[in-house]
Enzyme design. Sequence first.
Site, PDB file in Angstrom:
ATOM      1  N   GLY A  98      14.334  -7.500  -0.914  1.00  0.00           N
ATOM      2  CA  GLY A  98      14.122  -8.884  -0.470  1.00  0.00           C
ATOM      3  C   GLY A  98      13.000  -8.948   0.536  1.00  0.00           C
ATOM      4  O   GLY A  98      12.434  -7.922   0.917  1.00  0.00           O
ATOM      5  N   ARG A 101      10.058  -8.484   5.755  1.00  0.00           N
ATOM      6  CA  ARG A 101       9.211  -8.878   6.891  1.00  0.00           C
ATOM      7  C   ARG A 101       8.351 -10.069   6.511  1.00  0.00           C
ATOM      8  O   ARG A 101       7.263 -10.274   7.035  1.00  0.00           O
ATOM      9  CB  ARG A 101       8.365  -7.698   7.368  1.00  0.00           C
ATOM     10  CG  ARG A 101       7.390  -7.258   6.332  1.00  0.00           C
ATOM     11  CD  ARG A 101       6.795  -5.961   6.576  1.00  0.00           C
ATOM     12  NE  ARG A 101       6.660  -5.351   5.263  1.00  0.00           N
ATOM     13  CZ  ARG A 101       5.687  -4.583   4.905  1.00  0.00           C
ATOM     14  NH1 ARG A 101       4.775  -4.264   5.758  1.00  0.00           N
ATOM     15  NH2 ARG A 101       5.632  -4.083   3.690  1.00  0.00           N
ATOM     16  N   LYS A 121       3.988 -13.045   7.451  1.00  0.00           N
ATOM     17  CA  LYS A 121       4.345 -11.636   7.258  1.00  0.00           C
ATOM     18  C   LYS A 121       4.317 -10.961   8.625  1.00  0.00           C
ATOM     19  O   LYS A 121       3.292 -10.971   9.306  1.00  0.00           O
ATOM     20  CB  LYS A 121       3.350 -10.970   6.298  1.00  0.00           C
ATOM     21  CG  LYS A 121       3.795  -9.587   5.858  1.00  0.00           C
ATOM     22  CD  LYS A 121       3.010  -9.108   4.647  1.00  0.00           C
ATOM     23  CE  LYS A 121       3.369  -7.672   4.301  1.00  0.00           C
ATOM     24  NZ  LYS A 121       2.588  -7.176   3.182  1.00  0.00           N
ATOM     25  N   ASP A 268       9.191  -4.590  -7.401  1.00  0.00           N
ATOM     26  CA  ASP A 268       9.301  -5.647  -6.386  1.00  0.00           C
ATOM     27  C   ASP A 268       7.926  -6.023  -5.842  1.00  0.00           C
ATOM     28  O   ASP A 268       7.796  -7.019  -5.131  1.00  0.00           O
ATOM     29  CB  ASP A 268      10.223  -5.213  -5.233  1.00  0.00           C
ATOM     30  CG  ASP A 268       9.843  -3.861  -4.656  1.00  0.00           C
ATOM     31  OD1 ASP A 268       9.839  -2.880  -5.413  1.00  0.00           O
ATOM     32  OD2 ASP A 268       9.529  -3.782  -3.452  1.00  0.00           O
ATOM     33  N   ASN A 269       6.905  -5.241  -6.180  1.00  0.00           N
ATOM     34  CA  ASN A 269       5.540  -5.573  -5.763  1.00  0.00           C
ATOM     35  C   ASN A 269       4.707  -6.098  -6.926  1.00  0.00           C
ATOM     36  O   ASN A 269       3.479  -6.093  -6.865  1.00  0.00           O
ATOM     37  CB  ASN A 269       4.857  -4.347  -5.152  1.00  0.00           C
ATOM     38  CG  ASN A 269       5.458  -3.969  -3.805  1.00  0.00           C
ATOM     39  OD1 ASN A 269       6.078  -4.797  -3.150  1.00  0.00           O
ATOM     40  ND2 ASN A 269       5.270  -2.725  -3.401  1.00  0.00           N
ATOM     41  N   ASP A 278       1.221  -7.735  -2.025  1.00  0.00           N
ATOM     42  CA  ASP A 278       1.711  -6.688  -1.124  1.00  0.00           C
ATOM     43  C   ASP A 278       0.684  -5.580  -0.908  1.00  0.00           C
ATOM     44  O   ASP A 278       0.744  -4.503  -1.520  1.00  0.00           O
ATOM     45  CB  ASP A 278       3.043  -6.099  -1.617  1.00  0.00           C
ATOM     46  CG  ASP A 278       4.199  -6.979  -1.177  1.00  0.00           C
ATOM     47  OD1 ASP A 278       3.942  -8.103  -0.708  1.00  0.00           O
ATOM     48  OD2 ASP A 278       5.357  -6.550  -1.288  1.00  0.00           O
TER      49      ASP A 278
END
Length: 513
Positions: A98, A101, A121, A268-269, A278
């Site tokens: 998730g 940051r 971020k 996830d990226n 990312d």
Amino acid sequence: MNIERIQQPFIKIFPGDTSNNPMQRNTPKVLFSTIKPAGFEKPQLIAFNEALSEEIGLGKYEKKDLDFLVGNHLPENIQTYATAYAGHQFGNWAGQLGDGRAILAGEITNDAGKRTEIQWKGAGATPYSRHADGRAVLRSSVREYLMSEAMFHLGVPTTRALSLAFTGEEVVRDIMYNGNPQLEKGAVVIRTAESFLRFGHFELMSAQREYNTLEELLDFTIENYFPEITSTDSQKYKDFFENICTRTANLMVEWFRVGFVHGVMNTDNMSILGLTIDYGPYSMMDEYDLNFTPNTTDLPGRRYAFGKQGQISQWNLWQLANALHPMIKDEKFLEDTLNRYGNYFWEAHDKMLCRKFGFDELKKNDEEFFTNWQGLMQELQFDYTLFFNQLEKLTSNVDIKEHFSNASYTFLNEENSNKLKNFIESYESRLKSNTISREESLKMMERSNPKFTLRNYLLYECIEEIENGKTELLEKLTKALKNPYQELFPEFSSKRPSGYDDTAGCSTLSCSS
Ligand code: AMP
Ligand code: MG
């Protein structure tokens, strides 16, 4: 800035946890958790992207806006939130992850109707921070701010960066993971994208068997970001998957064109819109090396090396296919689409190389030519960017060895020079079979081969300068990266200086952020 224009459709639609609790935890059955930025007492602006602010509808910056840029001041009626996603990291299922940051403000619509999500971020911990602090250091924030803008101006699909500010806090980081933690200056970047949805959002819902939410998320995504999809029922989801495959392949080809290595291509990226997302231990390539990975964590297997990015994106799409299967329910279609991906990617890749070389079209023997070229690049350690720049400048009366010697990281002895000369001969004879003029061919090359790339050593120097209170290099790099197909500053058109060959944070990077 017009921050009151920010709206929050996402959290109005999906199930979430509105307890505003920063403690790290699993949040089953939800797609977001509300969470407030930590707040910072002594923020200081480092850079602001005026053009982007105007473009997305946020307007002009005034001094008071700094509090918004670091998340101290929030627009009224806004609940800030972090989203839950999952992912495969380094080839293994990692379960719930998730925004650890990143905190979302919501989205803004400009006068032309274009929607943009806005995200801090480094503004503090969220339920998804796991054991980390949700902070970001200056080092990683400068890298994200500059590189995402550099990619945008290179013409590569990417998230963008609106602002970069010191938080005034210090953050502890062990940059090389070797037991030497140090205090580093904390920073916050605001980044923007049409959407920050990742493969991992769909993977999470699927793994939790939340098929109703998965379907809603799919419908939301298609309706909002894929207007080109007009089909219905399960065909709609098939078209969606094919569309993501095409976007992802095109993105990989663009990374190969400019020499970008992402470094952490976990699912996830991976952006569902095919954006570069990312920016962590990424690198632009200096010397051409298919095996190059900038990420120290990736060194044992080199899973995310430059030359593997096509293959890995296909593996990632396979994980997405698994996640979408409950909605598509057609294994043969998914398998065929993934197989077609390979062919599509390679054809697009080779056509891209044709443009870099100034070839009018992909011909039968070009594949062999490209393989020979790759061998030459690796063996003679040519700089990826400078090699093509010199190729554009090649004329019939130059000494080939001399012409290319500054583009190589090794000494061109007689044997190497002969290999180079043979290659250039084969190149010139291939050019002769072009049906377009030499001028047209050159124009194509100039549009495909950047003159300026944001090399790691430049970022390294820029970060050192900012840490010492100077922003000259930052300003110069900002100008250069806006015009990457021109040579604004001749000093940037040279190889990485040898003093940087083994510098941590320069040739090797960690995920430490
Ligand atoms: P990355 O490899 O940077 O994509 O990060 C993987 C996961 O770790 C993501 O879910 C991030 O949000 C989380 N993460 C990375 N760094 C931090 C940090 N400093 N604080 C909280 N979460 C983090
Ligand atoms: Mg990430």
